[in-house]
Scaffold this motif. Structure first.
Motif, PDB file in Angstrom:
ATOM      1  N   ARG A 146       0.807  -1.220   0.000  1.00 22.01           N
ATOM      2  CA  ARG A 146       0.000   0.000   0.000  1.00 22.01           C
ATOM      3  C   ARG A 146       0.841   1.270   0.000  1.00 22.01           C
ATOM      4  O   ARG A 146       0.476   2.276  -0.615  1.00 22.01           O
ATOM      5  CB  ARG A 146      -0.958  -0.007   1.200  1.00 22.01           C
ATOM      6  CG  ARG A 146      -2.158  -0.928   0.989  1.00 22.01           C
ATOM      7  CD  ARG A 146      -2.964  -1.100   2.252  1.00 22.01           C
ATOM      8  NE  ARG A 146      -2.254  -1.937   3.215  1.00 22.01           N
ATOM      9  CZ  ARG A 146      -2.739  -2.266   4.402  1.00 22.01           C
ATOM     10  NH1 ARG A 146      -3.920  -1.812   4.782  1.00 22.01           N
ATOM     11  NH2 ARG A 146      -2.050  -3.046   5.220  1.00 22.01           N
ATOM     12  N   VAL A 184       0.868   6.452  -6.992  1.00 21.36           N
ATOM     13  CA  VAL A 184      -0.310   7.304  -7.162  1.00 21.36           C
ATOM     14  C   VAL A 184      -0.002   8.761  -6.827  1.00 21.36           C
ATOM     15  O   VAL A 184      -0.223   9.661  -7.649  1.00 21.36           O
ATOM     16  CB  VAL A 184      -1.484   6.793  -6.300  1.00 21.36           C
ATOM     17  CG1 VAL A 184      -2.665   7.764  -6.390  1.00 21.36           C
ATOM     18  CG2 VAL A 184      -1.911   5.405  -6.752  1.00 21.36           C
ATOM     19  N   TRP A 224       0.276   3.774  -3.076  1.00 22.34           N
ATOM     20  CA  TRP A 224      -0.400   5.054  -2.868  1.00 22.34           C
ATOM     21  C   TRP A 224       0.556   6.240  -2.803  1.00 22.34           C
ATOM     22  O   TRP A 224       0.206   7.338  -3.256  1.00 22.34           O
ATOM     23  CB  TRP A 224      -1.250   4.998  -1.599  1.00 22.34           C
ATOM     24  CG  TRP A 224      -2.465   4.144  -1.773  1.00 22.34           C
ATOM     25  CD1 TRP A 224      -2.711   2.918  -1.224  1.00 22.34           C
ATOM     26  CD2 TRP A 224      -3.610   4.444  -2.574  1.00 22.34           C
ATOM     27  NE1 TRP A 224      -3.921   2.433  -1.641  1.00 22.34           N
ATOM     28  CE2 TRP A 224      -4.495   3.348  -2.466  1.00 22.34           C
ATOM     29  CE3 TRP A 224      -3.964   5.525  -3.377  1.00 22.34           C
ATOM     30  CZ2 TRP A 224      -5.717   3.323  -3.133  1.00 22.34           C
ATOM     31  CZ3 TRP A 224      -5.180   5.500  -4.039  1.00 22.34           C
ATOM     32  CH2 TRP A 224      -6.044   4.406  -3.914  1.00 22.34           C
TER      33      TRP A 224
END
Length: 206
Positions: free
Chosen positions: A162, A170, A166
């Protein structure tokens, strides 16, 4: 902390370097933008940071990739790219698409960012032409970095962790979509305003 969000020493150093460049870029941009409107001060802060990233971080990446690869290199910049390579393995070894895009990014986008800073500070007539060109180049770079990978099923991306997904994939890449998009909108609004001012027609969105 939740599994997948642990922050190791290498990640801390890499994020610290990015934060230092952000602080330097904002400080320089706000200094250059003294006396200008909030939108231009914000644009200058971003552009100074953008230029620093292209020249200070991505420039050495291109060099390391052309003389060898990041995975076998040492030093602060190499360690940053090794850390990012945990999220996207293409940055660790010579990937022709990534290196080609980064050469274009360093040379063209870096120069355009500096040129746009000058155009804003000196209030040049070609400011929005340069701004639109730079933003399109930034968006094209993001598209060509990730879309071919997605078409192949993202074999080089770590989307299970994660933190890597992220933060590295991202957030850091999304910023180079969001802000160029906002600057494109700023140019659209300003060019529309100048057109209506010159022709005297009513103000319509389209």
């Amino acid at each position: 902390m939740e599994a997948g969000w642990e922050l190791g020493a290498a990640a801390g150093r890499s994020l610290g370097l990015c934060a230092a460049l952000l602080a330097a870029g904002c400080a320089l941009g706000l200094r250059l933008g003294r006396g200008r409107g909030a939108a231009d001060r914000g644009a200058l802060a971003w552009l100074c940071y953008d230029a620093l990233v292209h020249l200070v971080l991505e420039g050495p990446f291109v060099y390391l990739s052309l003389v060898g690869n990041v995975a076998d290199s040492e030093g602060l910049i190499a360690s940053l790219w090794k850390e990012y390579g945990k999220a996207d393995a293409r940055w660790l070894y010579f990937d022709p698409t990534i290196v080609s895009l980064e050469i274009l990014t360093v040379v063209l986008d870096g120069f355009l960012a500096l040129f746009l800073i000058y155009a804003i500070v000196k209030d040049k007539y070609y400011r929005h032409f340069i701004q639109i060109t730079l933003c399109v180049c930034e968006l094209y770079g993001d598209w060509m970095t990730f879309f071919p990978e997605w078409l192949l099923g993202s074999p080089n991306l770590d989307t299970d962790n994660r933190f890597y997904f992220w933060v590295y994939l991202v957030f850091f890449n999304g910023v180079w979509v969001l802000i160029p998009g906002l600057l494109l909108w700023q140019s659209w609004v300003e060019l529309r305003r100048m057109h209506h001012k010159g022709t005297g027609v009513g103000k319509k969105l389209w």
